[in-house]
Design a protein around this motif. Structure first.
Motif, mmCIF file in Angstrom:
data_model
loop_
_atom_site.group_PDB
_atom_site.id
_atom_site.type_symbol
_atom_site.label_atom_id
_atom_site.label_comp_id
_atom_site.label_asym_id
_atom_site.label_seq_id
_atom_site.Cartn_x
_atom_site.Cartn_y
_atom_site.Cartn_z
ATOM 1 N N GLU A 1 51.964 21.982 84.927
ATOM 2 C CA GLU A 1 53.036 22.792 84.348
ATOM 3 C C GLU A 1 52.508 23.653 83.200
ATOM 4 O O GLU A 1 52.915 24.811 83.045
ATOM 5 C CB GLU A 1 54.174 21.888 83.859
ATOM 6 N N THR A 2 51.600 23.096 82.406
ATOM 7 C CA THR A 2 51.002 23.861 81.307
ATOM 8 C C THR A 2 50.178 25.024 81.830
ATOM 9 O O THR A 2 50.211 26.131 81.278
ATOM 10 C CB THR A 2 50.125 22.937 80.433
ATOM 11 N N VAL A 3 49.435 24.803 82.895
ATOM 12 C CA VAL A 3 48.639 25.877 83.503
ATOM 13 C C VAL A 3 49.552 27.014 83.950
ATOM 14 O O VAL A 3 49.243 28.198 83.729
ATOM 15 C CB VAL A 3 47.812 25.332 84.683
ATOM 16 N N THR A 4 50.684 26.675 84.543
ATOM 17 C CA THR A 4 51.632 27.703 84.972
ATOM 18 C C THR A 4 52.131 28.516 83.778
ATOM 19 O O THR A 4 52.203 29.759 83.821
ATOM 20 C CB THR A 4 52.830 27.064 85.699
ATOM 21 N N PHE A 5 52.437 27.841 82.682
ATOM 22 C CA PHE A 5 52.900 28.521 81.472
ATOM 23 C C PHE A 5 51.820 29.442 80.910
ATOM 24 O O PHE A 5 52.081 30.606 80.571
ATOM 25 C CB PHE A 5 53.306 27.490 80.415
ATOM 26 N N ILE A 6 50.585 28.935 80.809
ATOM 27 C CA ILE A 6 49.485 29.738 80.253
ATOM 28 C C ILE A 6 49.214 30.948 81.142
ATOM 29 O O ILE A 6 48.958 32.056 80.657
ATOM 30 C CB ILE A 6 48.216 28.882 80.107
ATOM 31 N N GLU B 1 44.773 35.462 85.170
ATOM 32 C CA GLU B 1 43.649 35.247 86.077
ATOM 33 C C GLU B 1 43.286 33.772 86.229
ATOM 34 O O GLU B 1 42.434 33.418 87.052
ATOM 35 C CB GLU B 1 42.419 36.018 85.570
ATOM 36 N N LEU B 2 43.914 32.899 85.460
ATOM 37 C CA LEU B 2 43.582 31.468 85.491
ATOM 38 C C LEU B 2 43.949 30.862 86.841
ATOM 39 O O LEU B 2 45.054 31.044 87.343
ATOM 40 C CB LEU B 2 44.324 30.738 84.374
ATOM 41 N N THR B 3 42.996 30.118 87.421
ATOM 42 C CA THR B 3 43.249 29.411 88.674
ATOM 43 C C THR B 3 42.997 27.915 88.477
ATOM 44 O O THR B 3 42.362 27.500 87.502
ATOM 45 C CB THR B 3 42.349 29.928 89.808
ATOM 46 N N ALA C 1 39.739 30.386 80.045
ATOM 47 C CA ALA C 1 39.101 29.922 81.276
ATOM 48 C C ALA C 1 39.396 30.821 82.466
ATOM 49 O O ALA C 1 40.423 31.501 82.519
ATOM 50 C CB ALA C 1 39.542 28.494 81.585
ATOM 51 N N THR C 2 38.483 30.795 83.422
ATOM 52 C CA THR C 2 38.759 31.396 84.723
ATOM 53 C C THR C 2 39.348 30.364 85.677
ATOM 54 O O THR C 2 40.055 30.719 86.611
ATOM 55 C CB THR C 2 37.476 31.991 85.339
ATOM 56 N N GLN C 3 39.058 29.088 85.417
ATOM 57 C CA GLN C 3 39.652 28.031 86.238
ATOM 58 C C GLN C 3 39.733 26.742 85.434
ATOM 59 O O GLN C 3 39.029 26.548 84.452
ATOM 60 C CB GLN C 3 38.845 27.795 87.519
#
Length: 272
Positions: free
Chosen positions: A181-186, A193-195, A159-161
């Motif tokens: 927290e998972t988004v931070t890890f990924i 580039e994930l936001t 994903a981009t976001q």
């Protein structure tokens, strides 16, 4: 221009992920954008069924595409053409319970940690599928299940976001913390580039102190760093009934307040 890839994720079930995936997609399609929906939920394939398709009757699904991405990525364009379904003004890559098998394989391969030269890493199988079609769409929306498993990892790695639907209820806050927290890890491990595209309040009842209190708490705790969508999605029996129609709210109930709320959300997403 390559597509914006939006993962709809939350580590808690029943918060409106599938409803949001369908109706954000439909809202963007109504604005004239080319939209692809991806059913990435191995448990129920609710997105596929909510758009009027029976997963067990489909010969080609996301399971085929992910297996192909891992083993024969050069054959993906042909398999994608066999798999695509057309619904309203959108395209759909459907799923069924066979997706559970690919989730198991992705987990085993990740645990093994051995990838031969030229093979697709298990974390990037979905990205490989999306890369084959991203130039044909403006928005690709991935509906993921509630488990923090390899399919969600794949969604976030592609994903981009990410947009996080959150039920306006105190117990839903736990799922919000887990997914952030998972988004931070990924982001650190696979996808810098994930936001975070935003937090969307769902099943919102403006007349209750509970919903207003949860909204205020989320705004105070996360609002400085994460966008909170301006228009919450109201609680409505029409949303619960909608899968019976096999269509988006925009087709089934075009003037309903929930439909109009998703239309506003789509405008927010399109305006960045």
């Amino acid at each position: 221009m390559c597509a914006q890839i939006i993962a709809i994720c939350n580590a808690k079930g029943g918060v409106g992920k599938t409803t949001t995936s369908i109706n954000l997609g439909a809202g963007l399609a109504e604005l004239g954008y080319r939209v692809l929906l991806i059913d990435n939920d191995p448990q129920k394939a609710n997105l596929t069924m909510a758009l009027g398709h029976t997963g067990s009757s489909l010969r080609y699904t996301m399971a085929n595409l992910l297996f192909t991405a891992l083993d024969y990525p050069e054959e993906l364009p042909d398999y994608i053409q066999k798999t695509l379904l057309h619904t309203e003004k959108m395209d759909l890559l459907p799923a069924n319970k066979k997706l559970t098998g690919i989730c198991t394989r992705l987990s085993v391969e990740q645990a093994g940690g051995v990838t031969e030269d030229g093979d697709t890493r298990p974390e990037f199988a979905l990205r490989t599928v999306i890369d084959a079609v991203s130039d044909k769409y403006d928005y690709i929306i991935i509906d993921s299940g509630p488990k923090l498993d390899m399919l969600m990892t794949n969604a976030l790695a592609a994903a981009t976001q990410v947009i996080v639907p959150v039920q306006a209820h105190y117990l839903a806050m736990e799922g919000l913390t887990d997914i952030l927290e998972t988004v931070t890890f990924i982001r650190q491990r696979y996808n810098p580039e994930l936001t975070i595209g935003g937090i969307l309040l769902t099943m919102y009842q403006s007349q209750t102190n509970l919903c207003r209190s949860v909204e205020q708490q989320i705004s105070e705790q996360y609002g400085a760093d994460v966008h909170l969508f301006h228009t919450p999605i109201g609680a409505s029996i029409k949303v619960a009934e909608n899968p019976l129609f096999g269509a988006s709210l925009f087709s089934a109930f075009p003037t309903h307040s929930t439909t109009l709320a998703y239309a506003e959300m789509a405008k927010e997403v399109a305006n960045g």
